[in-house]
Motif scaffolding. Structure first.
Motif, PDB file in Angstrom:
ATOM      1  N   ALA A 228      -0.289 137.613  21.917  1.00  0.00           N
ATOM      2  CA  ALA A 228      -0.069 136.683  20.803  1.00  0.00           C
ATOM      3  C   ALA A 228      -1.308 135.827  20.557  1.00  0.00           C
ATOM      4  CB  ALA A 228       1.136 135.807  21.093  1.00  0.00           C
ATOM      5  N   ARG A 229      -1.972 135.412  21.619  1.00  0.00           N
ATOM      6  CA  ARG A 229      -3.193 134.601  21.429  1.00  0.00           C
ATOM      7  C   ARG A 229      -4.298 135.412  20.764  1.00  0.00           C
ATOM      8  NH1 ARG A 229      -2.871 129.721  23.664  1.00  0.00           N
ATOM      9  NH2 ARG A 229      -1.350 129.335  25.329  1.00  0.00           N
ATOM     10  N   ARG A 230      -4.359 136.720  21.053  1.00  0.00           N
ATOM     11  CA  ARG A 230      -5.379 137.553  20.405  1.00  0.00           C
ATOM     12  C   ARG A 230      -5.079 137.747  18.927  1.00  0.00           C
ATOM     13  NH1 ARG A 230      -4.820 140.829  25.116  1.00  0.00           N
ATOM     14  NH2 ARG A 230      -3.588 142.294  23.866  1.00  0.00           N
ATOM     15  N   LEU A 231      -3.803 137.840  18.562  1.00  0.00           N
ATOM     16  CA  LEU A 231      -3.447 138.095  17.174  1.00  0.00           C
ATOM     17  C   LEU A 231      -3.550 136.848  16.315  1.00  0.00           C
ATOM     18  CD1 LEU A 231      -0.349 140.415  17.729  1.00  0.00           C
ATOM     19  CD2 LEU A 231      -2.588 141.106  16.870  1.00  0.00           C
ATOM     20  N   LEU A 232      -3.262 135.676  16.887  1.00  0.00           N
ATOM     21  CA  LEU A 232      -3.302 134.434  16.127  1.00  0.00           C
ATOM     22  C   LEU A 232      -4.730 133.895  16.060  1.00  0.00           C
ATOM     23  CD1 LEU A 232      -0.104 132.631  17.460  1.00  0.00           C
ATOM     24  CD2 LEU A 232      -0.382 133.871  15.310  1.00  0.00           C
ATOM     25  N   PRO A 233      -4.983 132.952  15.143  1.00  0.00           N
ATOM     26  CA  PRO A 233      -6.320 132.343  15.078  1.00  0.00           C
ATOM     27  C   PRO A 233      -6.682 131.687  16.402  1.00  0.00           C
ATOM     28  CG  PRO A 233      -5.053 131.805  13.115  1.00  0.00           C
ATOM     29  CD  PRO A 233      -4.104 132.494  14.053  1.00  0.00           C
ATOM     30  N   PRO A 234      -7.973 131.638  16.729  1.00  0.00           N
ATOM     31  CA  PRO A 234      -8.408 131.077  18.038  1.00  0.00           C
ATOM     32  C   PRO A 234      -8.287 129.560  18.069  1.00  0.00           C
ATOM     33  CG  PRO A 234     -10.309 131.695  16.709  1.00  0.00           C
ATOM     34  CD  PRO A 234      -9.099 132.146  15.941  1.00  0.00           C
ATOM     35  N   ARG A 235      -7.045 129.076  18.220  1.00  0.00           N
ATOM     36  CA  ARG A 235      -6.811 127.640  18.289  1.00  0.00           C
ATOM     37  C   ARG A 235      -6.017 127.327  19.546  1.00  0.00           C
ATOM     38  NH1 ARG A 235      -4.423 127.018  12.160  1.00  0.00           N
ATOM     39  NH2 ARG A 235      -6.316 127.615  11.023  1.00  0.00           N
ATOM     40  N   SER A 236      -6.177 126.115  20.037  1.00  0.00           N
ATOM     41  CA  SER A 236      -5.408 125.656  21.196  1.00  0.00           C
ATOM     42  C   SER A 236      -4.353 124.673  20.723  1.00  0.00           C
ATOM     43  CB  SER A 236      -6.330 125.004  22.225  1.00  0.00           C
ATOM     44  OG  SER A 236      -6.998 123.887  21.652  1.00  0.00           O
ATOM     45  N   GLY A 237      -3.304 124.553  21.495  1.00  0.00           N
ATOM     46  CA  GLY A 237      -2.234 123.630  21.161  1.00  0.00           C
ATOM     47  C   GLY A 237      -0.955 124.016  21.859  1.00  0.00           C
ATOM     48  N   SER A 238      -0.012 123.092  21.869  1.00  0.00           N
ATOM     49  CA  SER A 238       1.272 123.323  22.524  1.00  0.00           C
ATOM     50  C   SER A 238       2.415 123.431  21.533  1.00  0.00           C
ATOM     51  CB  SER A 238       1.567 122.182  23.505  1.00  0.00           C
ATOM     52  OG  SER A 238       1.586 120.934  22.826  1.00  0.00           O
ATOM     53  N   THR A 239       2.129 123.379  20.230  1.00  0.00           N
ATOM     54  CA  THR A 239       3.157 123.532  19.211  1.00  0.00           C
ATOM     55  C   THR A 239       2.764 124.671  18.279  1.00  0.00           C
ATOM     56  OG1 THR A 239       2.146 121.965  17.660  1.00  0.00           O
ATOM     57  CG2 THR A 239       3.650 121.069  19.323  1.00  0.00           C
TER      58      THR A 239
END
Length: 549
Positions: A228-239
């Protein structure tokens, strides 16, 4: 009977030690009441106070011992429990002897002490402690009974009732301890099973190719895997809003209007590719949150296309197998007819065309069947220009096409490719027939079909373009261009481009359509000459003379 856990014995030993300390303090407090109080007045106060004080000292020692049980063996803890129980029985029996027997009511203090022993030892040991306590109580009554007046003559009866109460307390406590131990053991096993299952699920989710995100009802991320992290934009966050605002909007709309499992598509942009997002509720109605399964839409389309092409490939192979029977009969009849002495030169030429084209069709069928078997091609190092010149002669002769209508342009002229010769001929035959039919080359004065390519021109590899002067492929038809049975021309089968692509892929090459300002262009990008071929070579397929079975 379930084995009592080390921790449970330590806890029970500590609580019993505190109870023993409380009893000792209580007994001393009774002995120090002010004179004349209508309270407790033991017949032998000095002996009573001495025994109570000694009991207090031992109780303090046992509290210190029970406070630090770490590292001790389970058997040693049980010996401590038994020793403490024997001390309780002895001390309270002596207290009864100095306080007037069971009529004082102090014998009831033995019930919790003996019952606690049943939680720390096995049933026989606790029953022994109860029997010893009953015996000590009866012995006490026998010693003080003759000296007591008539109202206290019922002491042995009360002692017997107290002993029966001790046995009942031990049995009940032992059964309850067994049930509690069994329930705790089941709870521990279930907890371990749940922990193992959670770990297994976490490992499976972490290794899934699809992205997985678990959200709580407020949109906080409970779990997210690497896909999922590879498919989504490279952003950090908990929400979810911090990870992807567009995904947050879809989740909010889903929670407000649906709450059931459904599929959404997020168009691609400069940060991510096109995504397929399947939402499912956590809990019966999504009260625990949402589960998001994210996949690359392009990859999903490729998988669906591959499954479709696989089914079509099996059908194509089946059709090719069935064609061999009538083709074998045609070829065999042509061979018999060629032996006739009455054939003229024109008829002999027609027979040569029949036999030559029969052999070509047989080669096509063998290649299709070879592809369906998943075998490797017989690749050879070929000089591209020499191979194209030889192909052009055969193609123009078979199609009655002027040689000038097929132009070859290769730079540098010594460009080499690694390809199966028969499969390259078949792919080129399909592409050139497509260019001839759709490029208007049957009309007088039309532009020739151009075979243009060479080494190092595109992507530093050898390429070959098959170019015609036709209208090209409309944009709306390009998506299904290489699908089988998708021909737009009357009488076409739609297998030519499909088989050509399969032949190229089978040799490590790629076939694609290239948009041009005018005309159509199909480009073959050959594999590097040092590219290995996976698998073993195909066995020689049966010829037309063989029985196809």
């Amino acid at each position: 009977m379930p084995v009592i856990a080390h921790e449970e014995i330590s806890r029970s030993l500590w609580l019993t030690a505190l109870y023993r300390l409380f009893v000792a303090l209580f007994l001393i407090w009774l002995a120090t009441l002010a004179p004349g109080d209508p309270g407790f007045a033991p017949p032998a106060p000095v002996s009573y106070l001495f025994i109570g004080s000694a009991y207090l000292v031992f109780a303090l020692v046992l509290v210190v011992v029970a406070r630090n049980p770490d590292g001790e063996f389970r058997g040693l803890l049980q010996y401590k429990a038994i020793g403490g129980a024997l001390l309780d029985v002895l001390a309270i029996s002596l207290i009864l002897l100095t306080a007037g027997g069971v009529q004082s009511g102090l014998g009831l203090l033995l019930i919790p002490a003996v019952a606690a022993t049943a939680t720390m030892t096995r049933g026989r040991t606790s029953l022994f402690i109860a029997a010893l306590a009953t015996l000590m109580i009866l012995l006490t009554e026998l010693l003080i009974g003759p000296a007591m007046p008539w109202p206290f003559a019922a002491g042995p009866t009360q002692a017997g009732l107290l002993g029966a109460t001790l046995f009942i307390a031990v049995v009940l406590t032992s059964r309850l301890a067994q049930r509690a131990g069994s329930s705790e053991a089941r709870a521990v096993r279930q907890e371990m099973a749940l922990a193992s299952m959670a770990e297994l699920n976490a490992q499976i989710i972490a290794r899934m190719g699809a992205g997985v995100i678990a959200l709580d009802p407020e949109g906080n991320v409970l779990s997210i895997n690497e896909a999922a992290r590879r498919l989504l934009p490279p952003r950090s966050g908990s929400t979810i809003d911090e990870l992807s605002p567009r995904l947050k909007a879809i989740v909010a709309h889903w929670q407000e209007h649906s709450g059931r499992s459904e599929l959404h598509v997020i168009p691609g942009d400069e940060e991510q590719t096109e995504l397929e997002v399947r939402l499912a509720p956590l809990g019966m109605f999504g009260e625990q949150g949402a589960l998001l399964l994210i996949d690359d839409a392009a990859e999903s389309k490729r998988r669906a296309q591959a499954a479709k092409l696989e089914a079509m490939g099996r059908l194509t192979a089946s059709i090719a197998h069935e064609i061999r029977n009538p083709l074998g009969a045609i070829s065999h009849s042509a061979q018999l007819l060629a032996e006739s002495p009455n054939l003229g030169a024109p008829d002999q030429r027609l027979l040569d065309i029949i036999q030559k084209q029969s052999q070509r069709v047989d080669g096509v069928i063998r290649n299709v069947l070879g592809l369906s078997r998943g075998g490797s091609p017989q690749r050879e190092m070929l000089n591209l220009r020499e191979r194209l010149e030889r192909f052009a002669e055969d193609f123009c002769s078979a199609t009655q096409m002027p040689r000038s209508s097929l132009r070859i342009s290769i730079h540098p002229e010594d460009s080499e490719v690694l390809f199966d010769p028969s499969q390259l001929n078949q792919a080129l035959w399909n592409l050139c027939m497509n260019a001839r039919l759709h490029g208007g080359h049957d009309q007088p004065g039309s532009a020739p079909v151009v075979l243009r390519g060479g080494a190092g021109q595109i992507r530093r590899s050898v390429t070959l373009d098959v170019i015609d002067d036709g209208p090209g492929v409309p944009p709306e038809d390009r998506e299904g261009l290489f699908e089988p049975f998708s021909s737009k021309s009357p009488g076409g089968t739609g297998l030519g481009l499909y088989i050509s692509r399969l032949l190229c892929e089978n040799n490590g090459a790629a076939l694609e359509y290239v948009q041009q300002p005018r005309g159509g262009c199909f480009r073959i990008l050959f594999a590097p000459t040092d590219s290995p071929v996976q698998g073993s070579n195909l066995k020689e397929p049966p010829t037309l003379a063989d029985n196809p079975g």
